[in-house]
Scaffold this motif. Structure first.
Motif, PDB file in Angstrom:
ATOM      1  N   ILE A 235       0.787  -1.116   0.167  1.00 11.74           N
ATOM      2  CA  ILE A 235      -0.037  -0.071   0.041  1.00 11.74           C
ATOM      3  C   ILE A 235       0.725   1.252  -0.106  1.00 11.74           C
ATOM      4  CG2 ILE A 235      -1.746   1.470   1.171  1.00 11.74           C
ATOM      5  CD1 ILE A 235      -2.511  -1.490   2.469  1.00 11.74           C
ATOM      6  N   PRO A 236       0.474   2.270  -0.987  1.00 16.10           N
ATOM      7  CA  PRO A 236       1.541   3.078  -1.029  1.00 16.10           C
ATOM      8  C   PRO A 236       1.359   4.043   0.332  1.00 16.10           C
ATOM      9  CG  PRO A 236       0.063   3.261  -2.873  1.00 16.10           C
ATOM     10  CD  PRO A 236      -0.222   2.109  -1.958  1.00 16.10           C
ATOM     11  N   ARG A 237       2.542   4.491   0.602  1.00 13.59           N
ATOM     12  CA  ARG A 237       2.908   5.385   1.761  1.00 13.59           C
ATOM     13  C   ARG A 237       1.945   6.971   1.727  1.00 13.59           C
ATOM     14  NH1 ARG A 237       5.819   3.505   6.417  1.00 13.59           N
ATOM     15  NH2 ARG A 237       7.392   1.883   5.742  1.00 13.59           N
ATOM     16  N   ASN A 238       1.813   7.247   0.664  1.00 14.88           N
ATOM     17  CA  ASN A 238       0.889   8.414   0.655  1.00 14.88           C
ATOM     18  C   ASN A 238      -0.539   8.234   0.523  1.00 14.88           C
ATOM     19  OD1 ASN A 238       0.719   7.203  -1.838  1.00 14.88           O
ATOM     20  ND2 ASN A 238       1.285   8.864  -3.074  1.00 14.88           N
ATOM     21  N   ASN A 239      -0.819   6.955   0.918  1.00 12.03           N
ATOM     22  CA  ASN A 239      -2.354   6.623   0.927  1.00 12.03           C
ATOM     23  C   ASN A 239      -2.769   6.679   2.558  1.00 12.03           C
ATOM     24  OD1 ASN A 239      -5.119   5.892   0.764  1.00 12.03           O
ATOM     25  ND2 ASN A 239      -4.395   4.341  -0.801  1.00 12.03           N
ATOM     26  N   ARG A 240      -2.865   7.815   2.830  1.00  9.02           N
ATOM     27  CA  ARG A 240      -3.211   8.199   4.335  1.00  9.02           C
ATOM     28  C   ARG A 240      -4.556   7.626   4.918  1.00  9.02           C
ATOM     29  NH1 ARG A 240       0.349  11.975   6.340  1.00  9.02           N
ATOM     30  NH2 ARG A 240       1.355  12.923   4.846  1.00  9.02           N
ATOM     31  N   ALA A 241      -5.476   7.124   3.918  1.00  6.67           N
ATOM     32  CA  ALA A 241      -6.688   6.531   4.411  1.00  6.67           C
ATOM     33  C   ALA A 241      -6.615   5.379   4.917  1.00  6.67           C
ATOM     34  CB  ALA A 241      -7.763   6.665   3.064  1.00  6.67           C
TER      35      ALA A 241
END
Length: 562
Positions: A496-502
């Motif tokens: 999961i990408p690190r920038n996907n804060r959700a």
């Protein structure tokens, strides 16, 4: 489908939509701000005199309406345009429109221009040129003719009045006559006067009909064009809002198109829809500056390590009735990171005090020995091809809890035959009996070897790569496992990408801890930091299932190793 599923593309691509709307709004504002204001004026004309008559006939009204449509069309012809440009000494005319007002004999000519004075002049001149094209054209010859008709009408009016008076006088005098001869002469004279009156009235009516004041096919201006003072446009607010709305629709359509063309899995909801399986873990993308296959041991306080502990807890609580001891970690294809999942999951169990075997059963593309920097001369293929070899001779112990690794070994030409052999089943059974947990790193599910292995373990854990696994492939993989009768423990969503804060807000709990004194142990080219909160020679606590202080458990294992 729920409304949320329809809104997912908009939520996912909200940045694209926002940028498109901002660009549309800013660009439209910059363009409109350079445009000058526009003004509009109008001149009105009427056909004939029927509207002024107290009792107009239906025929006159209908004819006037037909003539109004005719003259409205003539006003937009080249003859009127050219005559107007010549009269005003213009090279071009601003935009204008001519139309007949419905159900009336009124014509309206509307002119729109950036110069209000020019708009007024053009509108009035268009009306004048249109009048010149009608029979009511007020040229000099026509004016003289109309003046003559007026004089004749006045003369006829006087003669009619005189004749009417003479007739009335003669009728009064006839009452005083006695002789038959006088009465006959008076009656003959009265008849002549009445004929004269009739002739005069007929001539008056005919001449009156030929005058412009009574003509049906005549044009008159009833409202001249006024000088406009307020601009009618451009309506900047409306145009900007329309630009933003159009940009939103286009960008939203692009978002839905991208999602429609994108067959990859990115959310647990998609996994539930496609595979009908629970998601038991969410593993974020691991930075390249750490060793992905050993991050649980290298950084036990990281979010990634906590994610693997969450997977372990999900597996433990999901095995209340019949606990599973052996797990096959398999991916749909070759890019989801199954080997990293298998390695870190095995270390997570080992750090909790369990005896764990980690087996590399991917004989086609083995990778555990590379990730863990271990020799691969002896491994699973050694046990399969040489039954006299024991597990102790091929297993390699790691100083991370009670963890032993069996690599794939040397490559073979018939991996499917070896994986499906009875010897393989015996090896898996022996490893399960000699350990608390057996973690098998298998090939992708779409490979036949994985389907064979799925029936020899307690549960299968499917690894799905965020944005990497295709829905169609996941459905095929699930169907293969179900056809083989495999028990599937769940799905692990990896990378999961690190920038996907959700994902971190919903599925992770990142609790900060103070820095502590650490030492490290060396495993091949890897250095694992180990926590020491007490002297090394202090009596260690017995291993437990509590993972609240994993560092103490790791330190106890290190003490023994040192």
């Amino acid at each position: 489908m729920e409304i949320k599923q329809y809104l997912e593309p908009l939520i996912k691509w909200w940045k694209l939509i926002l940028v498109a709307c901002l660009l549309a709004g800013i660009s439209s504002f910059l363009i409109i701000s350079r445009q000058p204001p526009t003004y509009q004026t109008r001149v009105s004309l009427v056909i004939g005199r029927a509207v002024y008559e107290p009792n107009p006939s239906g025929g006159e009204m209908g004819l006037a309406q037909q003539l109004a449509a005719y003259y409205a069309n003539i006003a937009e012809r080249e003859v009127i345009r050219n005559a107007t440009m010549t009269a005003l000494n213009l090279r071009w005319l601003p935009a204008y429109a001519s139309q007949a007002v419905p159900n009336s004999q009124i014509i309206e000519i509307t002119v729109t221009d950036t110069d209000p004075v020019r708009a007024q002049a053009v509108a009035n001149e268009l009306a004048n040129q249109l009048i010149k094209q009608s029979p009511s054209n007020p040229d000099l010859k026509e004016q003289k003719r109309q003046e003559f008709i007026r004089q004749q009408l006045e003369l006829l009016e006087t003669q009619i009045q005189d004749t009417q008076e003479q007739i009335a006088q003669q009728e009064n005098e006839m009452g005083t006559l006695n002789s038959a001869r006088q009465i006959a002469e008076a009656q003959a004279d009265l008849t002549a006067q009445r004929q004269k009156l009739t002739t005069l009235q007929t001539n008056y009516a005919t001449m009156l009909g030929t005058s412009l004041g009574r003509a049906s096919n005549s044009l008159n201006i009833i409202e001249t064009a006024a000088l406009p003072t307020r601009p009618i446009g451009p309506n900047r607010g409306t145009i900007i809002l329309m630009s933003i709305a159009i940009a939103f629709m286009i960008s939203a359509g692009a978002a839905y198109l991208i999602e429609y063309l994108d067959d990859s899995i990115e959310t647990p909801e998609e996994i539930n829809r496609v595979m009908k399986l629970p998601v038991i873990g969410f593993i974020p993308e691991i930075d390249n500056d750490v060793h992905k296959a050993t991050i649980v041991a290298e950084k036990p306080r990281s979010v990634v390590a906590e994610s693997f502990r969450a997977v372990k807890v999900s597996l433990d609580f999901g095995q209340v009735d019949v606990p599973a001891k052996s797990f096959l970690v398999a991916s749909v294809s070759k890019t989801e990171g199954k080997s990293m999942i298998a390695s870190n999951l095995a270390m997570t169990y080992a750090l909790s005090g369990k005896k764990v075997f980690l087996l590399d059963a991917d004989l086609r593309r083995p990778s555990l020995h590379t990730y863990l920097d271990l020799p691969n001369a002896k491994g699973l293929t050694t046990l399969l091809l040489h039954p006299e070899k024991s597990i102790q001779q091929c297993a390699q112990s790691l100083p991370i809890g009670n963890l032993s690794v069996i690599t794939a070994g040397n490559s073979v030409e018939n991996p499917s035959d070896l994986i499906g052999s009875q010897r393989m089943k015996d090896i898996l059974l022996e490893l399960s009996e000699r350990s608390d947990y057996l973690i098998v790193d298998g090939p992708p599910v779409l490979v036949t070897d994985s389907t064979i292995l799925s029936t020899a373990v307690d549960e299968v854990l499917i690894v799905v790569g965020y944005g990497l696994t295709r829905r169609s492939e996941a459905a095929v993989a699930l169907k293969r496992l179900e056809s083989a009768g495999a028990k599937i423990g769940g799905v692990i969503l990896n990378r999961i990408p690190r920038n996907n804060r959700a994902y971190y807000r919903l599925y992770h709990y990142d609790y900060g801890m103070p820095a502590e004194d650490t030492r490290s142990i060396k495993l091949g080219k890897f250095h694992f930091p180990m926590k020491f909160n007490r002297p090394v020679n202090k009596k260690k606590k017995p291993a437990s299932h509590d993972t609240s202080d994993l560092g103490d458990q790791v330190a106890s294992r290190v003490d023994k190793t040192i």
